[in-house]
Design a protein around this motif. Structure first.
Motif, mmCIF file in Angstrom:
data_model
loop_
_atom_site.group_PDB
_atom_site.id
_atom_site.type_symbol
_atom_site.label_atom_id
_atom_site.label_comp_id
_atom_site.label_asym_id
_atom_site.label_seq_id
_atom_site.Cartn_x
_atom_site.Cartn_y
_atom_site.Cartn_z
ATOM 1 N N ARG A 14 0.742 -1.392 -0.226
ATOM 2 C CA ARG A 14 0.319 0.094 0.339
ATOM 3 C C ARG A 14 0.520 1.224 -0.014
ATOM 4 O O ARG A 14 1.971 0.729 0.532
ATOM 5 C CB ARG A 14 -0.914 -0.283 1.573
ATOM 6 N N TRP B 192 2.851 5.020 -2.485
ATOM 7 C CA TRP B 192 3.473 5.503 -3.395
ATOM 8 C C TRP B 192 4.721 5.697 -2.840
ATOM 9 O O TRP B 192 4.684 6.388 -1.348
ATOM 10 C CB TRP B 192 3.076 5.749 -3.767
ATOM 11 N N ALA B 193 5.615 5.641 -3.979
ATOM 12 C CA ALA B 193 6.903 6.606 -3.304
ATOM 13 C C ALA B 193 8.121 5.722 -2.137
ATOM 14 O O ALA B 193 7.622 5.980 -0.931
ATOM 15 C CB ALA B 193 6.956 8.026 -2.899
ATOM 16 N N ASP C 166 11.986 9.331 -1.814
ATOM 17 C CA ASP C 166 10.686 9.386 -2.275
ATOM 18 C C ASP C 166 9.050 10.739 -2.005
ATOM 19 O O ASP C 166 8.599 10.704 -2.921
ATOM 20 C CB ASP C 166 10.071 9.400 -0.359
ATOM 21 N N ARG D 178 10.415 11.489 -5.926
ATOM 22 C CA ARG D 178 9.761 10.207 -6.879
ATOM 23 C C ARG D 178 7.757 10.367 -6.281
ATOM 24 O O ARG D 178 7.111 10.576 -7.586
ATOM 25 C CB ARG D 178 9.733 9.262 -5.904
ATOM 26 N N ALA D 179 7.359 10.775 -5.852
ATOM 27 C CA ALA D 179 5.603 10.959 -5.300
ATOM 28 C C ALA D 179 5.275 12.724 -6.501
ATOM 29 O O ALA D 179 4.483 11.895 -7.154
ATOM 30 C CB ALA D 179 5.889 11.188 -3.258
ATOM 31 N N LEU E 217 5.658 11.255 -10.019
ATOM 32 C CA LEU E 217 4.846 10.291 -10.276
ATOM 33 C C LEU E 217 2.784 11.037 -10.817
ATOM 34 O O LEU E 217 2.664 10.633 -11.048
ATOM 35 C CB LEU E 217 4.390 9.226 -9.596
ATOM 36 N N GLU F 12 7.114 1.537 -9.592
ATOM 37 C CA GLU F 12 5.854 2.702 -9.375
ATOM 38 C C GLU F 12 4.682 2.805 -10.913
ATOM 39 O O GLU F 12 3.140 3.014 -10.510
ATOM 40 C CB GLU F 12 5.676 3.730 -8.388
ATOM 41 N N ARG G 43 3.269 -0.570 -11.771
ATOM 42 C CA ARG G 43 1.990 -0.072 -10.786
ATOM 43 C C ARG G 43 0.879 0.275 -11.097
ATOM 44 O O ARG G 43 -0.327 -0.136 -10.051
ATOM 45 C CB ARG G 43 2.296 0.073 -9.108
ATOM 46 N N THR G 44 0.595 1.644 -12.215
ATOM 47 C CA THR G 44 -0.270 1.960 -12.127
ATOM 48 C C THR G 44 -1.557 1.079 -13.355
ATOM 49 O O THR G 44 -1.904 1.619 -13.558
ATOM 50 C CB THR G 44 -0.184 3.807 -12.499
#
Length: 406
Positions: free
Chosen positions: A221, A223-224, A240, A243-244, A247, A271, A274-275
């Motif tokens: 669960r 992101w980043a 982190d 990257r968040a 994204l 990541e 994963r989308t």
């Protein structure tokens, strides 16, 4: 407007009593050549060869009498029912369904398909359909002339998949062929056909899934994720929060192709995958490529990993929708902008470098945004600072680009 419109699905099986009754009373029948050749079609009924559904719908709307539309498989599943009931025609229809061509194709292959994505490939959607095939391990493609198995195989270059090609299902000419994706362009295929595309790393789900297609939100669960999720320390441009933000600015989604140039640990590429988007991760360091592959396998996502130095290695890659540039500077950003993706994100460590990149993006017609992102990590046992990072986040968007997802 026709007094009664019945849409009959046909899968090669004998027609049901309801279908025979509707056909027997029809004064107009629309369908393809093999539908109109069925013995149940009344000899005195007006016949319409079904090429354009919209043209047939106009004829039906102006017809007085009972009309029947024959369609392969389930006409309510990517079929004619949507067009006939649409606001342009507004026809009230009765539907006699049949087994969909997708269900039949998977039955011929002896495979379950509740975990499969189903896409339609035609001139406008072929590239997006291919991206879904790149990103997922089991996809059924409803093809069309000019967007069939050969075209799929050519656009899958660099990604190994197995094709199960089902031609003319339900007819005497039905044929099922299994081959690798790189061989599909060596053959001529008959329409209509369905292509099952399978391959890549498959994560086992005990007892089956609970939702059709790929389970949303699979994996950890959030992101980043922190560095430890990717096997250790991350690079300067992989923090982190950075990257968040990257994204969020790119917003990758199903049917997109994402380039991650200078993929490093593979954290961002993983990541993005994963989308549900297709991802090509590029890095000049073999160790980074190996680490990216390890991250992809650990998270159960598909991606293509390319070892090479940008910008030269980018020349033969397929057209991207959105791009993250993690390394390479102005030369790589300019080469990416030449390919006209909808959105580009990158970062710089100094204001001067950020201004230089921003000018190049502006010269390429992109609207540029820049934000200074500073993050400070704290040790919550003593609430003391453990690490600080600062980066300029640059985003370039094409203002006049039509959204390809539409």
């Amino acid at each position: 407007m026709a007094d009664r419109v019945t849409v009959i699905g046909w899968d090669g099986s004998p027609l049901t009593a309801a279908a025979r009754s509707a056909l027997g009373a029809a004064t107009l029948v629309a369908g393809t050549a093999h539908h109109l050749a069925l013995p149940e079609v009344p000899a005195n009924a007006e016949r319409i060869r079904l090429g354009s559904v919209a043209l047939a719908a106009r004829r039906i709307a102006g017809h007085r009498g009972s009309a029947v539309v024959l369609a392969d498989g389930d006409p309510g599943f990517f079929g004619v029912v949507r067009t006939l009931r649409g606001p342009e025609f507004g026809l009230e229809v009765e539907v006699v369904p049949a087994v969909s061509s997708v269900a039949t194709a998977f039955a011929r292959a002896g495979m379950a398909w509740d975990d499969a994505h189903v896409v339609v490939a035609h001139a406008r959607t072929l590239r997006r359909a291919v991206n879904v095939c790149r990103a997922h391990t089991k996809v059924a493609v409803l093809t069309s002339p000019g967007a069939g198995p050969a075209e799929l195989g050519l656009l899958m270059d660099g990604v190994h998949r197995t094709f199960v090609i089902c031609e003319e299902l339900g007819t005497a000419n039905e044929q099922v062929t299994m081959l690798t994706s790189d061989k599909a362009a060596d053959h001529t295929w008959r329409d209509p056909n369905v292509v099952i595309v399978i391959g890549g790393y498959v994560a086992t789900v005990e007892g089956g899934g609970w939702i059709a297609g790929r389970e949303p939100g699979a994996g950890p669960r959030g992101w980043a994720l922190p560095a430890k999720a990717y096997g250790g320390a991350l690079g300067e441009g992989e923090t982190d929060l950075l990257r968040a933000a990257q994204l969020a600015r790119l917003g990758p989604r199903l049917g997109d192709l994402v380039w991650d140039i200078g993929s490093g640990s593979g954290a961002f590429a993983t990541e993005a995958a994963r989308t549900g988007a297709a991802v090509i991760a590029v890095d000049r360091d073999p160790g980074s490529c190996a680490r990216t592959e390890d991250s992809a396998r650990r998270f159960g996502v598909q991606m293509q990993i390319v070892h090479g130095t940008a910008p030269h290695v980018l020349e033969d890659l397929p057209e991207p929708d959105v791009v993250r540039v993690g390394g390479g500077g102005v030369a790589v950003v300019s080469a990416v902008a030449d390919r006209r993706p909808q959105c580009i994100v990158t970062h710089a460590s100094t204001r001067d470098a950020a201004e230089l990149i921003g000018r190049h993006l502006t010269e390429h017609g992109y609207q540029v945004e820049c934000a200074l992102i500073q993050s400070v990590e704290l040790d919550t046992r003593a609430w003391t600072e453990t690490e600080r990072s600062v980066a300029f986040l640059l985003t370039g968007r094409l203002p006049d680009r039509v959204d390809r997802a539409l």
